[in-house]
Write an enzyme that holds these catalytic residues in place. Structure first.
Site, mmCIF file in Angstrom:
data_model
loop_
_atom_site.group_PDB
_atom_site.id
_atom_site.type_symbol
_atom_site.label_atom_id
_atom_site.label_comp_id
_atom_site.label_asym_id
_atom_site.label_seq_id
_atom_site.Cartn_x
_atom_site.Cartn_y
_atom_site.Cartn_z
ATOM 1 N N ASP A 1 -1.845 -28.884 33.285
ATOM 2 C CA ASP A 1 -1.970 -27.598 32.616
ATOM 3 C C ASP A 1 -2.156 -27.887 31.118
ATOM 4 O O ASP A 1 -2.042 -29.021 30.652
ATOM 5 C CB ASP A 1 -0.765 -26.682 32.904
ATOM 6 C CG ASP A 1 -1.129 -25.204 32.701
ATOM 7 O OD1 ASP A 1 -2.118 -24.918 32.004
ATOM 8 O OD2 ASP A 1 -0.420 -24.332 33.236
HETATM 9 C C1 NOJ Z 1 -2.412 -22.241 30.894
HETATM 10 C C2 NOJ Z 1 -2.141 -21.583 32.209
HETATM 11 O O1 NOJ Z 1 -0.835 -21.874 32.631
HETATM 12 C C3 NOJ Z 1 -3.111 -21.982 33.297
HETATM 13 O O2 NOJ Z 1 -2.868 -21.201 34.437
HETATM 14 C C4 NOJ Z 1 -4.524 -21.861 32.811
HETATM 15 O O3 NOJ Z 1 -5.418 -22.201 33.845
HETATM 16 C C5 NOJ Z 1 -4.707 -22.768 31.612
HETATM 17 N N1 NOJ Z 1 -3.811 -22.356 30.548
HETATM 18 C C6 NOJ Z 1 -6.137 -22.764 31.094
HETATM 19 O O4 NOJ Z 1 -6.420 -21.583 30.464
#
Ligand code: NOJ
Length: 705
Positions: free
Chosen positions: A253
């Site tokens: 993430d």
């Molecule tokens: C953080 C989020 O937790 C995740 O779900 C997302 O895909 C990413 N950022 C990218 O934007």
């Protein structure tokens, strides 16, 4: 070895260390520095870059300027639609319509791919039991069975073949694993759970998504049982890659590898890169720690090269499977046509159908719904969300356009006004009162035959990092409804638009009808008018329990019994039951369940039993019922939940029509993880229910011998 693997290996054999590391690097912006890095082959993937021209320009750098010409993988959060916005995932789950979920994902994928996006960070398959957590809106609710089927349906939809036969976009099941269990509903917080809960409840939707072919997985921000998920060999290597044989790629993430430092799990950025690689995170989203440190780490310890090779191989395989090497570019016509053009009619029709199937009729005590324009000649539409183009799309709808949204007020004017007089007053803001708002709304309601009041949450009250301590309606909106009730005799239909279950016992008691509409997306108003007027008979069923009060959280249907079930009184200041149970939802007709039959009352451990039940539409309208099958394993070597959903069937019935629905209960449904967490089917008795929701159904007994 299949052809894809062979091709990836051949390419890997030609790569320098720097080229390999480049493939593992992903950035979430593309400014001058990143442009340069792409041209140097030091970036393998980007997210948050938009527009075919821009994406083609970047692909050209990767393909034409670098030695090996490996295309970029362009990702994005295409969560519940791209240009056409479908209901938020929690709402979509209320449709229990797997085919519809697959269609929505396919349309979202097609729209995204037309812009050059070939990877979505969806579906989110985190089960959660905490509506304080803002990301509950992105989930498919509390149940492992429904969420597992939804995960697979969405993966199939996103990855359905494009016209060249490649997956339209790569899906990414996220967030692996346990993110929905964060403490206190506080985003990113710690999770701590038993191995049993992990295996029985949290992991199955991931496994289903992967079995459906998901090409990628995202590691979570949160820590699980003492180890941050993005540094967990146990989760990523032992379970995901070894036990499940997952051969796709794992992306972290956003900066979650670097965040290992703040968790107190890595000393510095270099150490975080080492821990991420060791754990099995193949691509580093945004933190740059792989770019900055893998080379030195491998020089210090050449054995790490094997891990890097494995990561790169997985990334290359995804790029090959997507056909990016054959066609890295996207037609630039899409940009112009998307700009100038309306949403295709077929996409809008699907958005409308999906939205109306997601609506759950919670209460209709006085039978005010469906609205009867013959009788109700003057309709007041009130509430801060009744004409709100933006918030009705919900969280994660960045590519949705306000101007595409049909609000409830738009649809009142186009669909109802020809038959009745319609009027509108906002009455209140979402979080703040409006000057004279309540007075004007009360005056309007007093002059009308019915008031439809659309209240709830803004899109920014759910989604990432938007958590609350109280799952109630904002006070200004509650006051608006209370004053309408106190100062007029006009029947009140409350429509809730929200990203999380809202505890609203007062509404249940005092409103004439309550409709749960979630955040429905582009076709919000059309879908709601379909349901309010009865053009569509509501068929949604709750994918999550709605508590009476925030203090009841966690509240979910498949709890365990206590040792004192006869003293099941949890609180002295609140009823024990939920406001609305899991699986619940009304219709404008009624259904009767009769004749629950078990083909055999006793089966062997490897056998299965057929279950059937008769359902009759006993009302006067055509309608859809969702028959739900639950079981309880009465005595087992590990305690079992009081109910577990194991099947559902949707049937449309004409007034007076009956049908028989069938289910099979076999090893998969009757089995459990024993004390050593091994899957087994144990002899013993099971209760079997089939009914309209988790608290009602006909009951039979089955014995496994
Ligand atoms: C953080 C989020 O937790 C995740 O779900 C997302 O895909 C990413 N950022 C990218 O934007």
């Amino acid at each position: 070895m299949d052809k894809v693997e062979q091709r990836a290996k051949d390419l890997l054999a030609k790569m320098t260390l720097a080229e390999k590391i480049g493939q593992t690097v992903q950035y979430g912006r593309c400014e001058e520095r990143e442009h340069k890095l792409v041209a140097e082959g030091k970036i393998g993937s980007l997210l948050n870059v938009h527009g075919p021209k821009k994406i083609n320009e970047l692909q050209r750098l990767a393909v034409e300027e670098t030695r090996l010409g490996i295309p970029l993988l362009i990702g994005d959060d295409v969560i519940h639609g791209f240009r056409t916005i479908f209901p938020i995932p929690l709402g979509e789950a209320a449709s229990w319509d797997l085919e519809g979920m697959e269609k929505n994902a396919r349309i979202a994928a097609e729209e995204a791919a037309a812009e050059g996006i070939r990877w979505t960070f969806a579906p989110m398959v985190d089960i959660t039991r905490d509506p304080r957590w803002g990301r509950i809106a992105e989930s498919t609710g509390e149940d492992v069975y429904l969420s597992s089927l939804a995960a697979a349906a969405k993966v199939r939809g996103f990855q359905s073949p494009n016209e060249d036969g490649y997956p339209t976009v790569a899906a990414c099941v996220k967030h692996f694993a346990g993110y929905g269990w964060i403490e206190g509903g506080r985003d990113y917080d710690t999770t701590d759970m038993s191995e049993r809960t992990l295996r029985e409840t949290v992991l199955p939707p991931f496994e289903h998504g992967i079995r459906a072919g998901a090409l990628s997985v995202m590691s979570a921000f949160s820590e699980l049982n003492g180890v941050p998920a993005s540094g967990s060999r146990y989760l990523l290597r032992d379970i995901l890659k070894r036990e499940w044989g997952f051969d796709g790629m794992v992306v972290s993430d956003w900066e979650s590898i670097e965040e290992l430092i703040y968790h107190g799990y890595a000393e510095d950025r270099k150490d975080s890169a080492l821990k991420g690689l060791n754990a099995g995170v193949d691509m580093d989203m945004q933190s740059g720690v792989y770019l900055d440190h893998l080379e030195a780490l491998i020089q210090d310890n050449p054995e790490l090269l094997e891990l890097l090779d494995d990561a790169v191989l997985r990334i290359l395989q995804v790029k090959i499977r997507l056909g990016l090497f054959e066609n890295p570019y996207v037609s630039e016509e899409a940009e112009d046509s998307l700009k100038g053009q309306a949403i295709p009619a077929s996409h809008l029709a699907q958005a409308r159908d999906s939205a109306r199937k997601s609506i759950v009729l919670l209460q209709n005590n006085s039978g005010i719904l469906p609205l009867d324009t013959g009788k109700h000649q003057k309709l007041a539409l009130i509430g801060p969300l009744a004409d709100d183009r933006h918030n009705s799309m919900g969280c994660w709808a960045w590519k949705g356009r306000d101007e595409d949204v049909v609000t409830v007020w738009d649809a009142f004017q186009s669909e109802i006004a020809p038959k009745a007089e319609v009027f509108f007053e906002p009455g209140s803001g979402i979080l703040e009162e409006l000057d004279d708002g309540v007075e004007r709304a009360v005056k309007l309601a007093g002059q009308c035959d019915v008031a439809v009041v659309v209240v709830g949450e803004s899109e920014a009250m759910t989604g990432e990092h938007y958590n609350v301590t109280s799952i109630t309606l904002p006070p200004c909106q509650e006051r608006l409804i209370q004053e309408l009730k106190r100062q007029t005799d006009t029947p009140i239909v409350v429509v809730l638009m929200n990203g999380r279950p809202l505890a609203t016992p007062w509404l249940h008691e005092h409103a004439d009808a309550v409709v749960e509409a979630w955040h429905l997306g582009t076709a919000t108003g059309l879908a709601l008018v379909d349901v309010l007027t009865g053009a569509y008979n509501p068929s949604g069923r709750l994918p999550i329990t709605i508590p009476r009060a925030t203090g009841q959280i966690p509240m979910y249907y498949n709890r365990k019994n206590t040792g004192r079930p006869h003293l099941y009184e949890d609180y002295i200041d609140c009823d024990d039951d939920p406001l609305y149970p899991f699986g619940y939802g009304l219709s404008y007709t009624t259904f009767e369940y009769t004749d629950l039959q078990l083909e055999r009352h006793q089966i062997g451990r490897d056998e299965s039993a057929q279950v059937s039940v008769s359902i009759t539409n006993t009302g006067s309208r055509v309608g859809e019922e969702t028959a739900q099958l639950y079981i309880r394993d009465l005595v087992a070597s590990s305690t079992r939940p009081v109910k577990e959903l194991k099947g559902f069937r949707k049937v449309w019935l004409l007034p007076g029509e009956s049908c028989t629905v069938h289910f099979t209960l076999g090893r998969e449904e009757l089995g459990l993880l024993d004390e050593r967490l091994e899957f087994t089917v144990e002899p013993g008795k099971f209760h079997v229910w089939v009914g309209p929701h988790s608290e009602e159904g006909l009951q039979a007994e089955l014995a496994v011998v």
